[in-house]
Design a protein around this motif. Structure first.
Motif, PDB file in Angstrom:
ATOM      1  N   CYS A  16       0.852  -1.194   0.000  1.00  0.00           N
ATOM      2  CA  CYS A  16       0.000   0.000   0.000  1.00  0.00           C
ATOM      3  C   CYS A  16       0.888   1.244   0.000  1.00  0.00           C
ATOM      4  CB  CYS A  16      -0.896   0.050   1.238  1.00  0.00           C
ATOM      5  SG  CYS A  16      -2.161  -1.221   1.309  1.00  0.00           S
ATOM      6  N   VAL A  17       0.399   2.305  -0.615  1.00  0.00           N
ATOM      7  CA  VAL A  17       1.081   3.598  -0.595  1.00  0.00           C
ATOM      8  C   VAL A  17       0.023   4.689  -0.450  1.00  0.00           C
ATOM      9  CG1 VAL A  17       1.122   3.869  -3.114  1.00  0.00           C
ATOM     10  CG2 VAL A  17       2.797   5.054  -1.721  1.00  0.00           C
ATOM     11  N   ILE A  18       0.350   5.706   0.331  1.00  0.00           N
ATOM     12  CA  ILE A  18      -0.538   6.860   0.484  1.00  0.00           C
ATOM     13  C   ILE A  18       0.092   8.011  -0.276  1.00  0.00           C
ATOM     14  CG2 ILE A  18      -1.510   8.522   2.121  1.00  0.00           C
ATOM     15  CD1 ILE A  18      -1.568   6.208   4.159  1.00  0.00           C
ATOM     16  N   PHE A  22      -4.228  12.231   0.966  1.00  0.00           N
ATOM     17  CA  PHE A  22      -5.343  11.465   1.526  1.00  0.00           C
ATOM     18  C   PHE A  22      -5.799  10.281   0.669  1.00  0.00           C
ATOM     19  CE2 PHE A  22      -7.176  14.820  -1.027  1.00  0.00           C
ATOM     20  CZ  PHE A  22      -8.178  14.174  -1.728  1.00  0.00           C
ATOM     21  N   LEU A  23      -5.076   9.908  -0.379  1.00  0.00           N
ATOM     22  CA  LEU A  23      -5.439   8.753  -1.205  1.00  0.00           C
ATOM     23  C   LEU A  23      -4.526   7.574  -0.874  1.00  0.00           C
ATOM     24  CD1 LEU A  23      -5.873  10.510  -4.657  1.00  0.00           C
ATOM     25  CD2 LEU A  23      -7.678   9.791  -3.096  1.00  0.00           C
ATOM     26  N   MET A  24      -5.091   6.389  -0.755  1.00  0.00           N
ATOM     27  CA  MET A  24      -4.296   5.194  -0.491  1.00  0.00           C
ATOM     28  C   MET A  24      -4.580   4.169  -1.576  1.00  0.00           C
ATOM     29  SD  MET A  24      -3.873   2.839   2.935  1.00  0.00           S
ATOM     30  CE  MET A  24      -5.611   2.444   3.120  1.00  0.00           C
ATOM     31  N   ASN A  25      -3.510   3.628  -2.141  1.00  0.00           N
ATOM     32  CA  ASN A  25      -3.604   2.624  -3.186  1.00  0.00           C
ATOM     33  C   ASN A  25      -2.952   1.343  -2.671  1.00  0.00           C
ATOM     34  OD1 ASN A  25      -3.935   1.363  -5.641  1.00  0.00           O
ATOM     35  ND2 ASN A  25      -2.177   2.353  -6.603  1.00  0.00           N
ATOM     36  N   CYS A  26      -3.703   0.251  -2.643  1.00  0.00           N
ATOM     37  CA  CYS A  26      -3.176  -1.049  -2.226  1.00  0.00           C
ATOM     38  C   CYS A  26      -3.263  -2.010  -3.402  1.00  0.00           C
ATOM     39  CB  CYS A  26      -3.982  -1.613  -1.056  1.00  0.00           C
ATOM     40  SG  CYS A  26      -3.923  -0.603   0.440  1.00  0.00           S
ATOM     41  N   VAL A  74      -8.303   9.209   3.328  1.00  0.00           N
ATOM     42  CA  VAL A  74      -7.559   8.492   4.357  1.00  0.00           C
ATOM     43  C   VAL A  74      -6.863   9.518   5.245  1.00  0.00           C
ATOM     44  CG1 VAL A  74      -5.619   6.939   4.766  1.00  0.00           C
ATOM     45  CG2 VAL A  74      -7.200   6.498   2.890  1.00  0.00           C
ATOM     46  N   SER A  75      -6.989   9.346   6.534  1.00  0.00           N
ATOM     47  CA  SER A  75      -6.251  10.205   7.456  1.00  0.00           C
ATOM     48  C   SER A  75      -5.216   9.343   8.165  1.00  0.00           C
ATOM     49  CB  SER A  75      -7.186  10.879   8.462  1.00  0.00           C
ATOM     50  OG  SER A  75      -7.803   9.901   9.272  1.00  0.00           O
ATOM     51  N   ILE A  76      -4.067   9.933   8.406  1.00  0.00           N
ATOM     52  CA  ILE A  76      -2.949   9.182   8.972  1.00  0.00           C
ATOM     53  C   ILE A  76      -2.697   9.650  10.394  1.00  0.00           C
ATOM     54  CG2 ILE A  76      -0.501   8.635   8.739  1.00  0.00           C
ATOM     55  CD1 ILE A  76      -0.745   9.247   5.789  1.00  0.00           C
ATOM     56  N   GLY A  77      -2.585   8.701  11.275  1.00  0.00           N
ATOM     57  CA  GLY A  77      -2.166   8.988  12.639  1.00  0.00           C
ATOM     58  C   GLY A  77      -0.879   8.228  12.908  1.00  0.00           C
ATOM     59  N   ILE A  78      -0.525   8.129  14.151  1.00  0.00           N
ATOM     60  CA  ILE A  78       0.706   7.406  14.481  1.00  0.00           C
ATOM     61  C   ILE A  78       0.434   5.930  14.793  1.00  0.00           C
ATOM     62  CG2 ILE A  78       1.956   9.437  15.293  1.00  0.00           C
ATOM     63  CD1 ILE A  78       1.202   8.558  18.155  1.00  0.00           C
ATOM     64  N   GLU A  79      -0.844   5.560  14.841  1.00  0.00           N
ATOM     65  CA  GLU A  79      -1.164   4.179  15.178  1.00  0.00           C
ATOM     66  C   GLU A  79      -1.078   3.283  13.943  1.00  0.00           C
ATOM     67  OE1 GLU A  79      -5.133   5.895  13.929  1.00  0.00           O
ATOM     68  OE2 GLU A  79      -3.438   6.614  15.079  1.00  0.00           O
ATOM     69  N   LYS A  80      -0.942   2.006  14.200  1.00  0.00           N
ATOM     70  CA  LYS A  80      -0.925   1.025  13.111  1.00  0.00           C
ATOM     71  C   LYS A  80      -2.342   0.814  12.585  1.00  0.00           C
ATOM     72  CE  LYS A  80       3.037  -1.760  14.563  1.00  0.00           C
ATOM     73  NZ  LYS A  80       3.881  -1.600  13.400  1.00  0.00           N
ATOM     74  N   ALA A  81      -2.406   0.323  11.367  1.00  0.00           N
ATOM     75  CA  ALA A  81      -3.686  -0.064  10.779  1.00  0.00           C
ATOM     76  C   ALA A  81      -3.617  -1.555  10.461  1.00  0.00           C
ATOM     77  CB  ALA A  81      -3.966   0.746   9.520  1.00  0.00           C
ATOM     78  N   SER A 136       0.017  14.418   6.039  1.00  0.00           N
ATOM     79  CA  SER A 136      -1.207  14.258   6.811  1.00  0.00           C
ATOM     80  C   SER A 136      -0.975  13.725   8.215  1.00  0.00           C
ATOM     81  CB  SER A 136      -2.165  13.333   6.067  1.00  0.00           C
ATOM     82  OG  SER A 136      -1.521  12.128   5.775  1.00  0.00           O
ATOM     83  N   HIS A 137       0.231  13.274   8.529  1.00  0.00           N
ATOM     84  CA  HIS A 137       0.440  12.732   9.872  1.00  0.00           C
ATOM     85  C   HIS A 137       1.099  13.754  10.790  1.00  0.00           C
ATOM     86  CE1 HIS A 137       4.079  11.702   7.606  1.00  0.00           C
ATOM     87  NE2 HIS A 137       4.717  11.791   8.750  1.00  0.00           N
ATOM     88  N   SER A 138       1.219  13.392  12.051  1.00  0.00           N
ATOM     89  CA  SER A 138       1.747  14.333  13.045  1.00  0.00           C
ATOM     90  C   SER A 138       3.241  14.556  12.814  1.00  0.00           C
ATOM     91  CB  SER A 138       1.434  13.844  14.451  1.00  0.00           C
ATOM     92  OG  SER A 138       1.903  12.533  14.620  1.00  0.00           O
TER      93      SER A 138
END
Length: 153
Positions: A16-18, A22-26, A74-81, A136-138
């Motif tokens: 996957c790549v963001i 805000f777009l994610m392609n897997c 897609v929003s990015i945080g520091i947590e895993k998905a 988009s992330h911190s």
């Protein structure tokens, strides 16, 4: 059993790549021993949220088999998905594939913008300035390193 299904039927080469903030392609490839009628389905979930999302826009191969997905907003945080790809076939059980991914690690950054160059021939120096790309992330300023390649004419 956790790994129920025919050996070699789970997807391979999951990636996957963001991009564009805000777009994610897997994408993935069909399992090498998966029956020809196997159809795959992608789900993902941020670990701090309860809702699991299925792909709404699949990328299909020439046999109309789902081989990728595009997610929007897609929003990015520091947590895993958590990502899960399962499959179905009328001929046999298909093994699932799952993976935990740090979303900020798969973000493809845009190039810097508003690049300006100001040179002083008397001092024999130049000042190069730019704005960092939107992300988009911190940890916004901790992960940027730039390389400047200067070519003289």
């Amino acid at each position: 059993p956790v790994f129920a299904g025919m050996n070699g039927s789970a997807i391979e080469n999951f990636s996957c790549v963001i991009y564009n903030i805000f777009l994610m392609n897997c994408t993935w490839q069909a399992g090498r021993d998966a029956p020809a009628d196997t159809q795959y389905f992608l789900y993902w979930q941020k670990l701090r949220e309860d809702n699991q999302m299925e792909c709404e826009l699949y990328i299909k191969d020439e046999n109309c088999r789902n081989m990728g997905c595009i997610f929007q907003n897609v929003s990015i945080g520091i947590e895993k998905a958590y990502f899960l790809v399962n499959g179905s076939s009328k001929d046999s059980l298909i093994q699932f594939y799952d993976e935990y991914i740090d979303l900020y690690k798969i973000e493809k950054l845009m190039p810097p913008s508003n690049i300006t160059v100001s040179c002083d021939e008397i001092k024999n120096d130049c000042i190069i300035q730019w704005q960092r790309p939107q992300i988009s992330h911190s940890n916004k300023d901790l992960c940027f390193k730039y390389e400047i390649n200067i070519k003289y004419k």
